[in-house]
Design an enzyme around this catalytic site. Structure first.
Site, PDB file in Angstrom:
ATOM      1  N   ASN A 194     -10.137  -0.678  -0.218  1.00  0.00           N
ATOM      2  CA  ASN A 194      -8.678  -0.533  -0.121  1.00  0.00           C
ATOM      3  C   ASN A 194      -8.057  -1.041  -1.422  1.00  0.00           C
ATOM      4  O   ASN A 194      -8.041  -2.242  -1.676  1.00  0.00           O
ATOM      5  CB  ASN A 194      -8.178  -1.333   1.087  1.00  0.00           C
ATOM      6  N   CYS A 234       0.818  -1.224   0.000  1.00  0.00           N
ATOM      7  CA  CYS A 234       0.000   0.000   0.000  1.00  0.00           C
ATOM      8  C   CYS A 234       0.847   1.266   0.000  1.00  0.00           C
ATOM      9  O   CYS A 234       0.337   2.347  -0.278  1.00  0.00           O
ATOM     10  CB  CYS A 234      -0.944  -0.004   1.201  1.00  0.00           C
ATOM     11  N   HIS A 287      -3.502   6.864   2.652  1.00  0.00           N
ATOM     12  CA  HIS A 287      -3.868   5.579   2.058  1.00  0.00           C
ATOM     13  C   HIS A 287      -5.284   5.239   2.526  1.00  0.00           C
ATOM     14  O   HIS A 287      -5.593   5.321   3.710  1.00  0.00           O
ATOM     15  CB  HIS A 287      -2.873   4.513   2.496  1.00  0.00           C
TER      16      HIS A 287
END
Ligand code: ACO
Length: 325
Positions: A282, A113, A252
């Site tokens: 996500n 990520c 994020h």
């Protein structure tokens, strides 16, 4: 040496939407559970033909168009991903092929990520060395290919998509101001995607049941908030910029509770923190550039504004970057 600045942003997402109600029919979960625990209402899910490289190329074309540049202007393509179409060649080489971008070099960055921040960190050093260069940085994932669709702990969290930026030499001292990047491989077992086939056959796990995301959710949560908050503090101190001077923070998009905890830890108002996790889930390395492309198109950023990125992901990897828009 000239700074590197963002000349254009872009996005590329699959057409297919998978809502929480769709997931209710697939695993023992509910819209209420997913919304309360994660803030996610829906995510995009790729189908055949929408591989990571395809989505990345879509985002890349969009970013080049936004920057007023063509593929022949590119000196380098970096793709941040943990879901490349193939082990070899890199996703970036396939993006180069899709774009028809001859005369540049291309490679991947694997930092989960945090991958987009790592990739920008590399790209901006090249531009500091030669401000005439133009570099396409893409974060792209098809996380749907790496979740176990029978595991409700993980399959509700992730989504597919891509975001991109084109970096070039700075105008009016805009661009990448400061960064702090970290990793800690010692904690990898809290969040990983295994790949038994990459191991020597003698080392392979006989119980191996597939190459899926494995996650200790609560542990990840705690580390993510603490690590991102520390990296943000360090970047602001390094740059001599106060939190009040920030126009927008693009964290994020892991889940809304991580984002909100980070926001209150940093003492920021909700208007200053961009959120689109409700629409995409996500998307790992894609989440920050996808959010940035949407924030830019919504007019949330004006030249000279301070925008801050921060990320945390498998590895562990984490970091923060401050950009003068
Ligand atoms: N639907 C319904 N129930 C569920 C679901 C689901 N989709 N998933 C888990 N549960 C159940 C569990 O089985 C458990 O049941 P039990 O008490 O009977 O055992 C119960 O809900 C509570 O589970 P917890 O894991 O303790 O729930 P928690 O409140 O910690 O929320 C979550 C889980 C959302 C994963 C949370 O830990 C989290 O946000 N962690 C961060 C992880 C993350 O964002 N990872 C993304 C990758 S890392 C990154 O991007 C930074």
């Amino acid at each position: 040496m000239s700074r590197a600045m963002i000349l254009g942003t872009g996005r590329g997402v699959p057409a297919g939407i998978l809502t929480n109600y769709d997931l209710e029919k697939m695993v023992d979960t509910s819209d209420e559970w997913i919304t309360t625990r994660t803030g996610i209402k829906e995510r995009r899910k790729a189908v055949a033909g929408e591989e990571t490289s395809y989505l990345a190329a879509e985002a890349g074309r969009d970013a080049l168009s936004d920057a007023g540049l063509g593929v022949d202007d590119l000196d380098m393509i970096i793709v941040a991903t943990v879901t490349a179409d193939m082990i070899m060649p890199s996703c970036a080489c396939l993006v180069q092929k899709h774009l028809g971008a001859h005369g540049c070099f291309a490679f991947d960055v694997n930092a989960a990520c945090s991958g987009f921040l790592y990739a920008c960190s590399i790209a901006e050093k090249y531009i500091r060395a030669d401000s005439s260069q133009k570099i396409l940085v893409v974060g792209a994932e098809t996380m749907s290919s790496r979740v176990d669709w029978q595991d409700r702990n993980t399959c509700v969290i992730f989504g597919d998509g891509a975001g991109a930026v084109v970096l070039g030499g700075s105008v009016d001292d805009r661009g990448f101001v400061a960064e702090k990047m970290y990793s800690d491989g010692g904690l990898y077992e809290l969040l990983y995607i295994d790949n038994a086939q990459s191991m020597n056959t003698d080392l392979q796990n006989p119980d191996y049941d597939g190459s899926y995301v494995r996650m200790a959710g609560r542990e990840v949560f705690k580390h993510a908030v603490r690590a991102m908050a520390q990296a943000v503090d360090e970047v602001l101190v390094k740059a001599g910029v106060s939190p009040e001077a920030l126009t927008l923070v693009i964290p994020h998009q892991a889940n809304i509770r991580i984002v909100n905890k980070l926001r209150t830890t940093l003492g920021l108002s909700s208007e200053k923190v961009y959120v689109n996790v409700d629409k995409y889930g996500n998307t790992s390395a894609a989440s920050i550039p996808l959010a940035l492309a949407e924030a830019s198109r919504e007019g949330r950023l004006q030249p000279g504004d301070y925008v801050l990125f921060c990320a945390f992901g498998g590895g562990f990897t984490w970091g923060a970057q401050l950009v003068r828009w």
